[in-house]
Design an enzyme around this catalytic site. Structure first.
Site, PDB file in Angstrom:
ATOM      1  N   LYS A   1       0.825  -1.216   0.000  1.00 36.61           N
ATOM      2  CA  LYS A   1       0.000   0.000   0.000  1.00 36.61           C
ATOM      3  C   LYS A   1       0.855   1.261   0.000  1.00 36.61           C
ATOM      4  O   LYS A   1       0.457   2.283  -0.565  1.00 36.61           O
ATOM      5  CB  LYS A   1      -0.985  -0.010   1.180  1.00 36.61           C
ATOM      6  CG  LYS A   1      -2.111  -1.007   0.976  1.00 36.61           C
ATOM      7  CD  LYS A   1      -3.370  -0.647   1.746  1.00 36.61           C
ATOM      8  CE  LYS A   1      -4.515  -1.591   1.364  1.00 36.61           C
ATOM      9  NZ  LYS A   1      -5.651  -1.543   2.276  1.00 36.61           N
TER      10      LYS A   1
ATOM     11  N   LYS B   1      -3.648 -10.779  -6.586  1.00 37.60           N
ATOM     12  CA  LYS B   1      -4.942 -11.216  -6.058  1.00 37.60           C
ATOM     13  C   LYS B   1      -6.054 -10.355  -6.652  1.00 37.60           C
ATOM     14  O   LYS B   1      -5.805  -9.211  -7.064  1.00 37.60           O
ATOM     15  CB  LYS B   1      -4.956 -11.143  -4.526  1.00 37.60           C
ATOM     16  CG  LYS B   1      -5.002  -9.738  -3.965  1.00 37.60           C
ATOM     17  CD  LYS B   1      -5.356  -9.729  -2.473  1.00 37.60           C
ATOM     18  CE  LYS B   1      -5.391  -8.284  -1.985  1.00 37.60           C
ATOM     19  NZ  LYS B   1      -5.770  -8.106  -0.610  1.00 37.60           N
TER      20      LYS B   1
ATOM     21  N   LYS C   1     -10.725  -5.264  -4.952  1.00 37.47           N
ATOM     22  CA  LYS C   1     -11.714  -4.255  -5.350  1.00 37.47           C
ATOM     23  C   LYS C   1     -11.055  -2.903  -5.607  1.00 37.47           C
ATOM     24  O   LYS C   1     -11.666  -2.013  -6.185  1.00 37.47           O
ATOM     25  CB  LYS C   1     -12.830  -4.151  -4.302  1.00 37.47           C
ATOM     26  CG  LYS C   1     -12.375  -3.874  -2.896  1.00 37.47           C
ATOM     27  CD  LYS C   1     -13.485  -4.142  -1.872  1.00 37.47           C
ATOM     28  CE  LYS C   1     -12.895  -4.303  -0.488  1.00 37.47           C
ATOM     29  NZ  LYS C   1     -13.632  -5.131   0.423  1.00 37.47           N
TER      30      LYS C   1
HETATM   31  P1  TYM Z   1     -10.437  -7.082   3.146  1.00 39.44           P
HETATM   32  O1  TYM Z   1     -11.560  -6.115   3.305  1.00 39.44           O
HETATM   33  O2  TYM Z   1      -9.326  -6.722   2.230  1.00 39.44           O
HETATM   34  O3  TYM Z   1     -11.007  -8.479   2.678  1.00 39.44           O
HETATM   35  C1  TYM Z   1     -12.039  -9.155   3.377  1.00 39.44           C
HETATM   36  C2  TYM Z   1     -11.796 -10.655   3.362  1.00 39.44           C
HETATM   37  O4  TYM Z   1     -11.730 -11.117   2.011  1.00 39.44           O
HETATM   38  C3  TYM Z   1     -10.523 -11.860   1.823  1.00 39.44           C
HETATM   39  N1  TYM Z   1     -10.055 -11.639   0.450  1.00 39.44           N
HETATM   40  C4  TYM Z   1      -9.780 -12.622  -0.414  1.00 39.44           C
HETATM   41  N2  TYM Z   1      -9.828 -13.955  -0.317  1.00 39.44           N
HETATM   42  C5  TYM Z   1      -9.483 -14.680  -1.400  1.00 39.44           C
HETATM   43  N3  TYM Z   1      -9.092 -14.117  -2.580  1.00 39.44           N
HETATM   44  C6  TYM Z   1      -9.022 -12.785  -2.730  1.00 39.44           C
HETATM   45  N4  TYM Z   1      -8.666 -12.251  -3.891  1.00 39.44           N
HETATM   46  C7  TYM Z   1      -9.379 -11.963  -1.614  1.00 39.44           C
HETATM   47  N5  TYM Z   1      -9.426 -10.613  -1.422  1.00 39.44           N
HETATM   48  C8  TYM Z   1      -9.840 -10.440  -0.145  1.00 39.44           C
HETATM   49  C9  TYM Z   1      -9.549 -11.283   2.835  1.00 39.44           C
HETATM   50  O5  TYM Z   1      -8.511 -12.187   3.125  1.00 39.44           O
HETATM   51  C10 TYM Z   1     -10.453 -11.027   4.011  1.00 39.44           C
HETATM   52  O6  TYM Z   1     -10.610 -12.203   4.759  1.00 39.44           O
HETATM   53  N6  TYM Z   1      -7.727  -6.354   7.288  1.00 39.44           N
HETATM   54  C11 TYM Z   1      -8.909  -7.016   6.750  1.00 39.44           C
HETATM   55  C12 TYM Z   1     -10.190  -6.647   7.464  1.00 39.44           C
HETATM   56  C13 TYM Z   1     -10.117  -6.844   8.925  1.00 39.44           C
HETATM   57  C14 TYM Z   1     -10.123  -8.084   9.617  1.00 39.44           C
HETATM   58  C15 TYM Z   1     -10.051  -7.747  10.990  1.00 39.44           C
HETATM   59  C16 TYM Z   1     -10.178  -9.407   9.212  1.00 39.44           C
HETATM   60  C17 TYM Z   1     -10.044  -5.861   9.845  1.00 39.44           C
HETATM   61  N7  TYM Z   1      -9.995  -6.396  11.098  1.00 39.44           N
HETATM   62  C18 TYM Z   1     -10.024  -8.745  11.970  1.00 39.44           C
HETATM   63  C19 TYM Z   1     -10.169 -10.399  10.181  1.00 39.44           C
HETATM   64  C20 TYM Z   1     -10.079 -10.066  11.549  1.00 39.44           C
HETATM   65  C21 TYM Z   1      -9.048  -6.633   5.286  1.00 39.44           C
HETATM   66  O7  TYM Z   1      -8.571  -5.620   4.860  1.00 39.44           O
HETATM   67  O8  TYM Z   1      -9.851  -7.472   4.576  1.00 39.44           O
END
Ligand code: TYM
Length: 333
Positions: A117, A199, A202
């Site tokens: 990032k 990956k 969005k």
């Molecule tokens: P975020 O919002 O980027 O994504 C949400 C969830 O989707 C999964 N994910 C994917 N899995 C498979 N293939 C992909 N291309 C893909 N893109 C996203 C992510 O692994 C995630 O599980 N930091 C986290 C949000 C968060 C969180 C937490 C998660 C904040 N606090 C506490 C677990 C526990 C995030 O940015 O996810």
């Protein structure tokens, strides 16, 4: 009579930085709804995390509500799980500060998401982007979650949360449960349709690289038809065929068919037929979600009531942990 063992607890979250992608769904959210009966689940919209990248305030507010509605549309049932908005439970930020004082600069510097990032937004490498994993650790530890279902890209953050929990427990006394990650067997890393080395995200600038849960059937078909493959023309999973292997992974995750069964199904057929089949599976999976999403979003009162109840329930659990932590670290009661 023997007492029933307490259910293990789950916490997971998703950022409201846009509509969820198929990667979010297959890698995380779909599993969240499947785990609701077996576990005590808390699922949140991580709106504080979204602030690490510059957001338009009105859009962030709207997307936060939409994300909550989409979680419900994906099968998360507020009668079974606690659904809430991160910023509505202040204990996350309060614990995050304490945990940041137990986290080393070096540990945070090694986080690949921070490096990615920072490279993507060189004009805004803010301190929040750096300490993001401390807030994420607080999200998890404030509920003493046993299990955290996430896609593979979050594993490093989860490992950090475990290390910080362990350090706190050693420095003070046993306080936090050490959380385990849970990645799905298929679809833990759904890849970009345009650059399969990356990956699916969005925040990709190329909309053809991802499928959104709100994409209509024509859009899904068009994006999949344009998906990057290779010149071999055979539906076969292999390391040197990341585009086709990714599509097979999506098809497998949505149909339950194994990779060899998929190879057999499309033997002797070109990518055109295969891509149409993948599109069909995606469209079938999205149809009920989209119908339910429209229904939930239209019922403002219902969504507000779910989120208020969710924040209250989550706040009760989180408040207890925070009080214990403050006492242990020496804050005046
Ligand atoms: P975020 O919002 O980027 O994504 C949400 C969830 O989707 C999964 N994910 C994917 N899995 C498979 N293939 C992909 N291309 C893909 N893109 C996203 C992510 O692994 C995630 O599980 N930091 C986290 C949000 C968060 C969180 C937490 C998660 C904040 N606090 C506490 C677990 C526990 C995030 O940015 O996810």
């Amino acid at each position: 009579m023997e007492q029933q063992a307490a259910k293990k607890r789950i916490l997971s979250g998703i950022q409201p930085t846009g509509t969820f992608t198929l990667g979010n769904y297959i890698g995380a959210v779909r599993n969240w709804s499947r785990m609701q009966d077996e576990y005590e689940c808390l699922y949140m919209v991580a709106n504080l995390h979204a602030l690490t990248v510059r957001q338009d305030p009105a859009a962030l507010r709207r997307q936060t509500r939409e994300s909550a509605a989409l979680l419900l549309a994906c099968g998360i049932d507020p009668a079974k799980s606690i659904v809430f908005i991160q910023s509505q439970v202040p204990a996350h930020c309060e614990l995050s500060w304490v945990l940041s004082c137990c986290t080393q600069f070096g540990e945070l510097s090694r986080m690949t998401q921070f490096k990615d990032k920072s490279a993507k937004h060189p004009e805004n490498i803010n301190a929040g982007l750096f300490t993001y994993p401390c807030l994420m650790a607080a999200d998890i530890l404030v509920y003493n979650a046993d299990l955290v279902p996430v896609g593979a890209d979050q594993n490093q953050h989860l490992e950090l949360a475990r290390n910080v929990a362990q350090r706190f427990n050693n420095n003070y006394s046993p306080t936090f449960t050490l959380p385990e990650g849970y990645n799905p067997k298929t679809g833990a890393r759904v890849r970009s349709l345009q650059e399969p080395a990356k990956k699916m995200s969005k925040s990709d600038t190329n909309a053809n690289a991802y499928i959104l849960l709100t994409d209509d059937a024509d859009t899904v078909l068009r994006k999949l038809k344009r998906a990057v493959t290779d010149s071999e023309g055979a539906v076969r999973a292999a390391e040197d065929k990341p585009g086709v292997t990714n599509l097979m992974g999506i098809y497998s995750a949505l149909t339950g068919k194994g990779l060899s069964a998929i190879e057999a199904e499309f033997a002797g057929q070109g990518y055109g037929v295969f891509k149409e089949a993948v599109a069909g599976a995606v469209i079938d999976a999205l149809r009920p979600i989209q119908a339910e999403y429209a229904r939930v979003l239209a019922d403002k009162e219902y969504l507000d009531q779910v989120l208020a109840a969710g924040a209250a329930a989550a706040g009760r659990i989180a408040g207890r942990t925070l009080a214990k932590v403050y006492r242990k670290v020496g804050m005046l009661q």
